[in-house]
Design a protein around this motif. Structure first.
Motif, short mmCIF file in Angstrom:
data_model
loop_
_atom_site.label_atom_id
_atom_site.label_comp_id
_atom_site.label_asym_id
_atom_site.label_seq_id
_atom_site.Cartn_x
_atom_site.Cartn_y
_atom_site.Cartn_z
N LEU A 63 16.11 -30.04 -10.18
CA LEU A 63 17.17 -29.19 -9.33
C LEU A 63 16.77 -29.45 -7.75
CD1 LEU A 63 16.46 -25.72 -11.30
CD2 LEU A 63 18.10 -26.57 -10.98
N GLY A 64 15.61 -30.10 -7.82
CA GLY A 64 15.31 -30.91 -6.27
C GLY A 64 13.66 -29.99 -6.13
N LEU A 65 13.50 -29.14 -6.34
CA LEU A 65 12.00 -28.17 -6.37
C LEU A 65 10.60 -28.76 -5.47
CD1 LEU A 65 12.72 -24.95 -8.46
CD2 LEU A 65 13.36 -25.30 -5.32
N THR A 66 9.87 -28.50 -5.23
CA THR A 66 9.21 -29.42 -4.85
C THR A 66 7.43 -28.88 -5.13
OG1 THR A 66 8.15 -28.58 -2.77
CG2 THR A 66 9.86 -30.21 -2.51
N GLU A 67 7.32 -29.03 -6.06
CA GLU A 67 5.48 -28.65 -6.32
C GLU A 67 4.76 -27.62 -5.18
OE1 GLU A 67 1.04 -30.09 -8.80
OE2 GLU A 67 3.30 -31.15 -8.35
N GLY A 68 4.32 -26.90 -5.63
CA GLY A 68 3.97 -25.62 -4.65
C GLY A 68 4.35 -25.30 -4.16
N ILE A 101 16.81 -13.80 -10.56
CA ILE A 101 17.04 -14.43 -9.15
C ILE A 101 15.88 -15.20 -8.25
CG2 ILE A 101 19.13 -14.80 -6.82
CD1 ILE A 101 19.85 -12.54 -8.04
N ILE A 102 16.26 -16.29 -8.39
CA ILE A 102 14.87 -17.35 -7.84
C ILE A 102 15.16 -17.73 -6.42
CG2 ILE A 102 13.20 -19.02 -8.54
CD1 ILE A 102 14.26 -18.29 -11.48
N GLU A 103 14.37 -17.77 -6.01
CA GLU A 103 14.94 -18.21 -3.96
C GLU A 103 13.65 -18.13 -3.38
OE1 GLU A 103 18.78 -14.84 -2.97
OE2 GLU A 103 16.58 -14.50 -2.99
N PRO A 104 13.86 -19.59 -2.53
CA PRO A 104 12.85 -19.55 -1.64
C PRO A 104 11.83 -18.58 -1.23
CG PRO A 104 14.66 -21.93 -1.44
CD PRO A 104 15.07 -20.37 -2.36
#
Length: 91
Positions: free
Chosen positions: A24-29, A42-45
């Protein structure tokens, strides 16, 4: 629509956690906002940066246009033939 992934919920301390695929390309933290809408999650930045548009080079695209001063921006009221629009009251 993008790819879909399966993930399992597991217990982490006194909470439940969801392990998200690295693809998914998400970064830790990274902080995320989770909300429920009509039984869907729904999950969003948390803070999506606003896109900025660089307009600094637009003037070079139309070199025949000259910058105008505020005073030059005044317009005269142009006469209108209201009767052509089916109105003869001038409003």
């Amino acid at each position: 629509m993008g790819e879909s992934y399966k993930a399992k919920i597991f217990k982490s301390g006194n909470s439940l956690a969801l392990r998200l695929p690295k693809a998914l390309g998400l970064t830790e933290g990274a902080e995320m906002v989770l909300r429920e809408e009509q039984g869907r999650y729904i999950i969003e930045p948390a803070d999506t940066p606003r896109r900025k548009i660089d307009v600094s080079k637009f003037a070079g695209k139309v070199p025949w246009l000259e910058p105008r001063t505020y005073e030059e921006g005044e317009f005269e009221d142009s006469p209108r033939d209201w009767h052509l629009l089916g109105r003869d009251d001038g409003a």
